[in-house]
Design a protein around this motif. Structure first.
Motif, PDB file in Angstrom:
ATOM      1  N   ASP A   1      50.401  45.668  58.071  1.00 57.22           N
ATOM      2  CA  ASP A   1      49.606  44.511  58.478  1.00 57.22           C
ATOM      3  C   ASP A   1      48.164  44.890  58.783  1.00 57.22           C
ATOM      4  OD1 ASP A   1      51.590  42.635  58.201  1.00 57.22           O
ATOM      5  OD2 ASP A   1      51.623  42.038  60.308  1.00 57.22           O
ATOM      6  N   GLU A   2      47.979  45.993  59.505  1.00 58.16           N
ATOM      7  CA  GLU A   2      46.632  46.410  59.882  1.00 58.16           C
ATOM      8  C   GLU A   2      45.749  46.623  58.661  1.00 58.16           C
ATOM      9  OE1 GLU A   2      46.945  49.809  62.445  1.00 58.16           O
ATOM     10  OE2 GLU A   2      48.000  48.660  63.996  1.00 58.16           O
ATOM     11  N   VAL A   3      46.284  47.242  57.636  1.00 58.84           N
ATOM     12  CA  VAL A   3      45.503  47.511  56.427  1.00 58.84           C
ATOM     13  C   VAL A   3      45.376  46.250  55.579  1.00 58.84           C
ATOM     14  CG1 VAL A   3      45.430  48.818  54.264  1.00 58.84           C
ATOM     15  CG2 VAL A   3      46.111  49.945  56.385  1.00 58.84           C
ATOM     16  N   VAL A   4      46.487  45.575  55.348  1.00 57.09           N
ATOM     17  CA  VAL A   4      46.499  44.442  54.435  1.00 57.09           C
ATOM     18  C   VAL A   4      45.633  43.285  54.925  1.00 57.09           C
ATOM     19  CG1 VAL A   4      48.004  42.663  53.439  1.00 57.09           C
ATOM     20  CG2 VAL A   4      48.708  45.052  53.403  1.00 57.09           C
ATOM     21  N   PHE A   5      45.595  43.057  56.227  1.00 54.00           N
ATOM     22  CA  PHE A   5      44.853  41.908  56.720  1.00 54.00           C
ATOM     23  C   PHE A   5      43.446  42.235  57.218  1.00 54.00           C
ATOM     24  CE2 PHE A   5      49.190  40.396  56.550  1.00 54.00           C
ATOM     25  CZ  PHE A   5      49.002  39.188  55.897  1.00 54.00           C
ATOM     26  N   THR A   6      43.029  43.505  57.090  1.00 52.12           N
ATOM     27  CA  THR A   6      41.658  43.856  57.469  1.00 52.12           C
ATOM     28  C   THR A   6      40.932  44.688  56.415  1.00 52.12           C
ATOM     29  OG1 THR A   6      42.317  45.870  58.656  1.00 52.12           O
ATOM     30  CG2 THR A   6      42.209  43.836  59.948  1.00 52.12           C
ATOM     31  N   GLY A   7      41.665  45.374  55.551  1.00 52.13           N
ATOM     32  CA  GLY A   7      41.046  46.272  54.570  1.00 52.13           C
ATOM     33  C   GLY A   7      40.388  45.532  53.420  1.00 52.13           C
ATOM     34  N   ASP A   8      39.499  46.247  52.734  1.00 51.06           N
ATOM     35  CA  ASP A   8      38.805  45.687  51.578  1.00 51.06           C
ATOM     36  C   ASP A   8      39.791  45.356  50.466  1.00 51.06           C
ATOM     37  OD1 ASP A   8      36.367  46.070  52.854  1.00 51.06           O
ATOM     38  OD2 ASP A   8      36.005  48.003  51.879  1.00 51.06           O
ATOM     39  N   LEU A   9      39.494  44.296  49.730  1.00 51.25           N
ATOM     40  CA  LEU A   9      40.296  43.909  48.577  1.00 51.25           C
ATOM     41  C   LEU A   9      40.053  44.871  47.420  1.00 51.25           C
ATOM     42  CD1 LEU A   9      39.825  40.034  48.495  1.00 51.25           C
ATOM     43  CD2 LEU A   9      41.797  41.300  49.327  1.00 51.25           C
ATOM     44  N   ASN A  10      41.095  45.068  46.627  1.00 50.26           N
ATOM     45  CA  ASN A  10      41.027  45.843  45.384  1.00 50.26           C
ATOM     46  C   ASN A  10      40.513  47.269  45.591  1.00 50.26           C
ATOM     47  OD1 ASN A  10      41.957  43.590  43.790  1.00 50.26           O
ATOM     48  ND2 ASN A  10      39.944  42.717  44.172  1.00 50.26           N
ATOM     49  N   LYS A  11      40.814  47.840  46.732  1.00 51.28           N
ATOM     50  CA  LYS A  11      40.478  49.227  47.041  1.00 51.28           C
ATOM     51  C   LYS A  11      41.773  49.914  47.462  1.00 51.28           C
ATOM     52  CE  LYS A  11      37.865  52.104  50.143  1.00 51.28           C
ATOM     53  NZ  LYS A  11      37.818  52.336  51.544  1.00 51.28           N
ATOM     54  N   VAL A  12      41.935  51.163  47.087  1.00 51.79           N
ATOM     55  CA  VAL A  12      43.139  51.907  47.459  1.00 51.79           C
ATOM     56  C   VAL A  12      42.962  52.462  48.870  1.00 51.79           C
ATOM     57  CG1 VAL A  12      44.663  53.820  46.883  1.00 51.79           C
ATOM     58  CG2 VAL A  12      43.631  52.466  45.057  1.00 51.79           C
ATOM     59  N   HIS A  13      43.862  52.076  49.760  1.00 48.83           N
ATOM     60  CA  HIS A  13      43.847  52.516  51.153  1.00 48.83           C
ATOM     61  C   HIS A  13      45.001  53.489  51.385  1.00 48.83           C
ATOM     62  CE1 HIS A  13      41.054  49.285  52.308  1.00 48.83           C
ATOM     63  NE2 HIS A  13      41.723  48.557  51.432  1.00 48.83           N
ATOM     64  N   GLY A  14      44.774  54.462  52.217  1.00 45.17           N
ATOM     65  CA  GLY A  14      45.845  55.375  52.571  1.00 45.17           C
ATOM     66  C   GLY A  14      45.381  56.806  52.521  1.00 45.17           C
ATOM     67  N   PRO A  15      46.273  57.692  52.882  1.00 44.17           N
ATOM     68  CA  PRO A  15      47.669  57.481  53.230  1.00 44.17           C
ATOM     69  C   PRO A  15      47.844  56.678  54.525  1.00 44.17           C
ATOM     70  CG  PRO A  15      47.211  59.828  52.847  1.00 44.17           C
ATOM     71  CD  PRO A  15      45.911  59.107  52.879  1.00 44.17           C
ATOM     72  N   VAL A  16      48.839  55.796  54.478  1.00 37.78           N
ATOM     73  CA  VAL A  16      49.254  55.021  55.643  1.00 37.78           C
ATOM     74  C   VAL A  16      50.671  55.470  55.979  1.00 37.78           C
ATOM     75  CG1 VAL A  16      49.742  52.718  56.535  1.00 37.78           C
ATOM     76  CG2 VAL A  16      47.809  53.059  54.972  1.00 37.78           C
ATOM     77  N   LYS A  17      50.839  56.028  57.172  1.00 32.05           N
ATOM     78  CA  LYS A  17      52.156  56.548  57.568  1.00 32.05           C
ATOM     79  C   LYS A  17      52.958  55.449  58.261  1.00 32.05           C
ATOM     80  CE  LYS A  17      54.274  60.506  59.927  1.00 32.05           C
ATOM     81  NZ  LYS A  17      55.492  59.889  60.313  1.00 32.05           N
ATOM     82  N   THR A  18      54.208  55.282  57.815  1.00 31.34           N
ATOM     83  CA  THR A  18      55.158  54.379  58.472  1.00 31.34           C
ATOM     84  C   THR A  18      56.465  55.140  58.653  1.00 31.34           C
ATOM     85  OG1 THR A  18      56.198  53.471  56.473  1.00 31.34           O
ATOM     86  CG2 THR A  18      54.152  52.399  57.224  1.00 31.34           C
ATOM     87  N   GLN A  19      57.461  54.469  59.205  1.00 32.53           N
ATOM     88  CA  GLN A  19      58.764  55.117  59.368  1.00 32.53           C
ATOM     89  C   GLN A  19      59.424  55.412  58.014  1.00 32.53           C
ATOM     90  OE1 GLN A  19      58.741  51.624  60.746  1.00 32.53           O
ATOM     91  NE2 GLN A  19      60.688  50.750  60.119  1.00 32.53           N
ATOM     92  N   PHE A  20      58.921  54.822  56.933  1.00 32.95           N
ATOM     93  CA  PHE A  20      59.509  55.006  55.608  1.00 32.95           C
ATOM     94  C   PHE A  20      58.906  56.181  54.856  1.00 32.95           C
ATOM     95  CE2 PHE A  20      59.647  50.466  56.665  1.00 32.95           C
ATOM     96  CZ  PHE A  20      61.013  50.308  56.737  1.00 32.95           C
ATOM     97  N   GLY A  21      57.703  56.599  55.237  1.00 38.65           N
ATOM     98  CA  GLY A  21      57.011  57.677  54.545  1.00 38.65           C
ATOM     99  C   GLY A  21      55.521  57.410  54.521  1.00 38.65           C
ATOM    100  N   TYR A  22      54.871  57.821  53.442  1.00 40.76           N
ATOM    101  CA  TYR A  22      53.425  57.671  53.287  1.00 40.76           C
ATOM    102  C   TYR A  22      53.142  56.712  52.140  1.00 40.76           C
ATOM    103  CZ  TYR A  22      53.057  61.612  56.428  1.00 40.76           C
ATOM    104  OH  TYR A  22      53.154  62.425  57.525  1.00 40.76           O
ATOM    105  N   HIS A  23      52.212  55.810  52.383  1.00 42.96           N
ATOM    106  CA  HIS A  23      51.909  54.754  51.417  1.00 42.96           C
ATOM    107  C   HIS A  23      50.458  54.782  50.981  1.00 42.96           C
ATOM    108  CE1 HIS A  23      55.522  52.459  52.900  1.00 42.96           C
ATOM    109  NE2 HIS A  23      55.204  53.126  53.983  1.00 42.96           N
ATOM    110  N   LEU A  24      50.249  54.394  49.729  1.00 43.98           N
ATOM    111  CA  LEU A  24      48.949  53.963  49.258  1.00 43.98           C
ATOM    112  C   LEU A  24      49.073  52.454  49.128  1.00 43.98           C
ATOM    113  CD1 LEU A  24      48.109  56.556  46.472  1.00 43.98           C
ATOM    114  CD2 LEU A  24      47.226  56.469  48.807  1.00 43.98           C
ATOM    115  N   LEU A  25      48.080  51.729  49.603  1.00 46.75           N
ATOM    116  CA  LEU A  25      48.102  50.272  49.567  1.00 46.75           C
ATOM    117  C   LEU A  25      46.877  49.749  48.823  1.00 46.75           C
ATOM    118  CD1 LEU A  25      48.885  49.646  53.320  1.00 46.75           C
ATOM    119  CD2 LEU A  25      50.393  49.089  51.439  1.00 46.75           C
TER     120      LEU A  25
END
Length: 92
Positions: A62-86
């Protein structure tokens, strides 16, 4: 209610996440990388998560998706599932 569409790539390590981000930033297609490397079932659809509202994904998303720039690769974002690029593809 705010809505967003995004796609992501889920991997087990921060190092792998960083390496894949570099490949994408150097021109490799995000969806192709997701199909080849993502541990999430969404990888088969190029990482597409569809459209969702605030609170439907884990807090870190939520923090990245609702505040980050559009059409830009964000990450690594760590969650309980692993590491994400968003990549946020749209938001309203």
């Amino acid at each position: 209610m705010a809505q967003a569409s995004a796609r992501h790539i889920l991997v087990n390590s921060e190092a792998e996440c960083e390496a894949l981000k570099t490949e994408i930033e150097q021109g490799k297609d995000f969806a192709e990388v997701a199909r080849e490397h993502s541990k999430c079932p969404s990888g088969k659809q190029g990482g597409d998560l569809g459209t969702f509202g605030r609170g439907q994904m884990v807090r870190e998303f939520d923090e990245v998706v609702f505040t980050g720039d559009l059409n830009k690769v964000h990450g690594p974002v760590k969650t309980q599932f692993g590491y994400h690029l968003l990549e946020v593809t749209s938001r309203s």
